[in-house]
Motif scaffolding. Structure first.
Motif, PDB file in Angstrom:
ATOM      1  N   UNK A   1      13.109 -20.521  17.141  1.00  0.00           N
ATOM      2  CA  UNK A   1      12.683 -20.357  15.756  1.00  0.00           C
ATOM      3  C   UNK A   1      11.708 -19.190  15.635  1.00  0.00           C
ATOM      4  N   UNK A   2      10.805 -19.084  16.595  1.00  0.00           N
ATOM      5  CA  UNK A   2       9.828 -17.986  16.565  1.00  0.00           C
ATOM      6  C   UNK A   2      10.505 -16.624  16.622  1.00  0.00           C
ATOM      7  N   UNK A   3      11.527 -16.504  17.450  1.00  0.00           N
ATOM      8  CA  UNK A   3      12.187 -15.219  17.660  1.00  0.00           C
ATOM      9  C   UNK A   3      13.243 -14.900  16.612  1.00  0.00           C
ATOM     10  N   UNK A   4      13.615 -15.893  15.808  1.00  0.00           N
ATOM     11  CA  UNK A   4      14.651 -15.672  14.814  1.00  0.00           C
ATOM     12  C   UNK A   4      16.056 -15.868  15.344  1.00  0.00           C
ATOM     13  N   UNK A   5      16.193 -16.331  16.585  1.00  0.00           N
ATOM     14  CA  UNK A   5      17.524 -16.602  17.121  1.00  0.00           C
ATOM     15  C   UNK A   5      18.191 -17.747  16.354  1.00  0.00           C
ATOM     16  N   UNK A   6      17.392 -18.695  15.899  1.00  0.00           N
ATOM     17  CA  UNK A   6      17.868 -19.785  15.049  1.00  0.00           C
ATOM     18  C   UNK A   6      17.119 -19.678  13.736  1.00  0.00           C
ATOM     19  N   UNK A   7      17.859 -19.618  12.626  1.00  0.00           N
ATOM     20  CA  UNK A   7      17.184 -19.457  11.331  1.00  0.00           C
ATOM     21  C   UNK A   7      17.924 -20.144  10.189  1.00  0.00           C
ATOM     22  N   UNK A   8      18.636 -21.221  10.494  1.00  0.00           N
ATOM     23  CA  UNK A   8      19.350 -21.939   9.444  1.00  0.00           C
ATOM     24  C   UNK A   8      19.190 -23.443   9.599  1.00  0.00           C
ATOM     25  N   UNK A   9      19.478 -24.142   8.494  1.00  0.00           N
ATOM     26  CA  UNK A   9      19.427 -25.605   8.487  1.00  0.00           C
ATOM     27  C   UNK A   9      20.678 -26.168   7.832  1.00  0.00           C
ATOM     28  N   UNK A  10      20.798 -27.484   7.891  1.00  0.00           N
ATOM     29  CA  UNK A  10      21.911 -28.190   7.290  1.00  0.00           C
ATOM     30  C   UNK A  10      21.460 -29.613   7.029  1.00  0.00           C
ATOM     31  N   UNK A  11      22.196 -30.334   6.169  1.00  0.00           N
ATOM     32  CA  UNK A  11      21.877 -31.751   6.018  1.00  0.00           C
ATOM     33  C   UNK A  11      23.142 -32.561   5.815  1.00  0.00           C
ATOM     34  N   UNK A  12      23.079 -33.792   6.307  1.00  0.00           N
ATOM     35  CA  UNK A  12      24.200 -34.721   6.202  1.00  0.00           C
ATOM     36  C   UNK A  12      23.908 -35.684   5.063  1.00  0.00           C
ATOM     37  N   UNK A  13      24.883 -35.829   4.160  1.00  0.00           N
ATOM     38  CA  UNK A  13      24.667 -36.669   2.997  1.00  0.00           C
ATOM     39  C   UNK A  13      26.000 -37.194   2.469  1.00  0.00           C
ATOM     40  N   UNK A  14      25.913 -38.085   1.514  1.00  0.00           N
ATOM     41  CA  UNK A  14      27.101 -38.626   0.865  1.00  0.00           C
ATOM     42  C   UNK A  14      27.078 -38.251  -0.613  1.00  0.00           C
ATOM     43  N   UNK A  15      28.172 -37.708  -1.113  1.00  0.00           N
ATOM     44  CA  UNK A  15      28.262 -37.370  -2.529  1.00  0.00           C
ATOM     45  C   UNK A  15      28.411 -38.659  -3.342  1.00  0.00           C
ATOM     46  N   UNK A  16      27.526 -38.855  -4.293  1.00  0.00           N
ATOM     47  CA  UNK A  16      27.618 -40.015  -5.165  1.00  0.00           C
ATOM     48  C   UNK A  16      28.275 -39.686  -6.500  1.00  0.00           C
ATOM     49  N   UNK A  17      28.035 -38.488  -7.013  1.00  0.00           N
ATOM     50  CA  UNK A  17      28.704 -38.079  -8.239  1.00  0.00           C
ATOM     51  C   UNK A  17      28.738 -36.555  -8.321  1.00  0.00           C
ATOM     52  N   UNK A  18      29.777 -36.063  -8.961  1.00  0.00           N
ATOM     53  CA  UNK A  18      29.946 -34.625  -9.138  1.00  0.00           C
ATOM     54  C   UNK A  18      31.101 -34.366 -10.086  1.00  0.00           C
ATOM     55  N   UNK A  19      31.400 -33.084 -10.313  1.00  0.00           N
ATOM     56  CA  UNK A  19      32.467 -32.769 -11.252  1.00  0.00           C
ATOM     57  C   UNK A  19      33.027 -31.379 -10.990  1.00  0.00           C
ATOM     58  N   UNK A  20      34.332 -31.266 -11.125  1.00  0.00           N
ATOM     59  CA  UNK A  20      35.007 -29.976 -11.040  1.00  0.00           C
ATOM     60  C   UNK A  20      34.831 -29.211 -12.344  1.00  0.00           C
ATOM     61  N   UNK A  21      34.795 -27.888 -12.232  1.00  0.00           N
ATOM     62  CA  UNK A  21      34.800 -27.044 -13.426  1.00  0.00           C
ATOM     63  C   UNK A  21      36.166 -27.164 -14.103  1.00  0.00           C
ATOM     64  N   UNK A  22      36.287 -26.795 -15.367  1.00  0.00           N
ATOM     65  CA  UNK A  22      37.575 -26.903 -16.065  1.00  0.00           C
ATOM     66  C   UNK A  22      38.720 -26.172 -15.373  1.00  0.00           C
TER      67      UNK A  22
END
Length: 224
Positions: free
Chosen positions: A149-170
């Motif tokens: 992390x200090x050197x910038x070799x790793x610089x991203x994150x992610x998260x695990x979750x469950x979608x409860x609600x959402x919607x497609x565009x038209x």
């Protein structure tokens, strides 16, 4: 992704998705079947400050960034996904919320956990903020990831979750996640994810660790 591919996938999706509130089928972050549905968030601005006294390390990052489109894939092809501002509010307010901070979504490589008070999660103006105020540098996984992390070799994150609600565009080119549940999911430090907008910071605090939760958003994995 090309506009032709995006349009073709949207046209096919429009013919087969029963209603716009349906969740994406075979949601993933790459074209290949079986790819995980991770959402990348770059850990920009990593900061490390050594006090020289062998004290704890403080980690800050965004596991996801809201209102920023990123490419995802479903059964029909590519589409743009967006996490709405405030989408995690209900889940984060849950009593006894159980979410660990891990390396690469490996549940055996835990650095901190909400149930032990060593991990704080909250929504801020950017997205889902991850704050581990006092990581133990003697922990094998902490000592492994800290220099990267200090050197910038790793610089991203992610998260695990469950979608409860959402919607497609038209036109079925975009899917917006309006509410997700992160309980018993995770926030992870990763090499690459899907949403390129998140960030994180690691530092050795000179004072006592802050107790106020803040938030950063990175990569997301949604269950079916």
């Amino acid at each position: 992704m090309t506009q032709t591919t995006l349009a073709a996938a949207a046209a096919e999706r429009a013919q087969h998705v029963r209603q716009r509130a349906d969740r994406p089928s075979q949601r993933r972050c790459a074209e290949q079947l079986g790819a995980r549905a991770t959402v990348r968030a770059a850990l920009s601005g990593v900061q490390v400050r050594d006090s020289g006294d062998g004290g704890t390390l403080e980690f800050r990052g965004h596991a996801s960034v809201y209102e920023q489109g990123y490419e995802m894939w479903d059964y029909f092809g590519p589409y743009t996904e967006i996490v709405s501002e405030g989408a995690g509010a209900d889940s984060l307010a849950r009593a006894k919320l159980d979410v660990p901070l891990v390396l690469g979504h490996d549940q055996l490589r835990r650095l901190a956990r909400t149930t032990t008070g060593t991990l704080l999660l909250a929504e801020d103006a950017n997205g889902l903020f991850v704050h581990a105020p006092a990581l133990d540098p003697a922990d094998h996984d902490v000592s492994y990831i800290a220099p990267k992390l200090r050197s910038g070799l790793i610089d991203e994150m992610s998260f695990a979750f469950r979608i409860e609600s959402g919607q497609w565009s038209p036109d079925y080119t975009e899917y917006r996640i309006n509410r997700y549940d992160i309980h018993r999911g995770d926030v992870a430090i990763v090499g690459y994810g899907a949403n390129p907008y998140t960030g994180a910071a690691l530092r050795q605090p000179a004072a006592a660790p802050a107790t106020r939760a803040r938030a950063l958003l990175e990569l997301g994995i949604a269950g079916a």
